[in-house]
Design a protein around this motif. Sequence first.
Motif: not given
Length: 348
Positions: A44, A300, A62
């Motif tokens: 990320s 995500r 995630d």
Amino acid sequence: MSSITQVQSIAWGTTPQGEPVHLFTLRNAQVEASIATYGARLTSVRTHDRKGTMGEISLGADELAPYLTNKSYIGATIGRLGNRLANGRFTLDGTGYQIPLNNGPNALHGGPVGFDRKVWTAQEVPDGVEMSYVSPDGEMGFPGTLHVTVRYTLTDNSLRLDYEASCDKPTIVNLTNHAYWNLTGDMGDLSHHLLKLNSESFTPINSTLIPTGELRPVENTPLDFRTPKEIGLQWDSEDEQVQLAGGYDHNHVLASAEEPLRLAAEVTEPVSGRTMQVLTTEPGVQFYSGNFLDGSFQGRGGSIYKRRSGFCLETQHFPDSPNHPEFPSVRIEPNAPLRSTTIHRFSA
């Protein structure tokens, strides 16, 4: 004046072999970046748009699970040998080596089980985290025991990657990071990103995406990004090189500079106002327009990364370098380790 970087780590799951994986998040006033020990992988990156709103600008997930099953290298540290190796073969000091094939007739990104599939050791360092991996002699067919570190640090508005690799006997190594970028902040349309590449020439490819050995001027080709151009403008061009790659998937030869760290690329997304500059000590950068993303990676928020959801700017030595003595060498010696730096500088 440098921003203060906070470093946090959490347990992030285990591999099928039972190896624990951790996730480190680096955060300062301008940039947030998360790095997992599985593949020393950038999962990320978040930066501000022109309105000051933080948004996600890289593809990723995630949780660990999608990375364990997907082969698209999203965010991973790539090694031992980044990019493609023709027929998986090379010769070093008169001895031939065979790397297992995993990309048609070629070996890609170090073979079927490259550094992207390994759990790295992590330790916090000032403003960041350092990932380490020891690749044993003969792993994926490569000679020599290789000690590798990748240090991720934040400074003000920049994410810096410092690579180091040392070996106990002569070997070859080409390290890079395979982050996919999308500066819209909401994984929106990629085609309107404006790209400038500091490159006068590229390495043309054959039908299996292996360089022919030629350095061809970008002038009068769709690969000419010497002045900013929308990346979607010619990615479906009838040009032979674009057709062979199904878009852009070419190594650009970076212009020489007096300083070792040179500006390779600058990308701007007009709606969000975000800009990313890429500086590197490497001689090339692979601009890849995400042509092989196929929707199999669930990112995500349940997002599906389809074709051309993100682009890559992989700073590197040239593809298939061991088989092209005219290219910059990827050979390292025991007394001469590889050291390389790439910086992503963000603004809006």
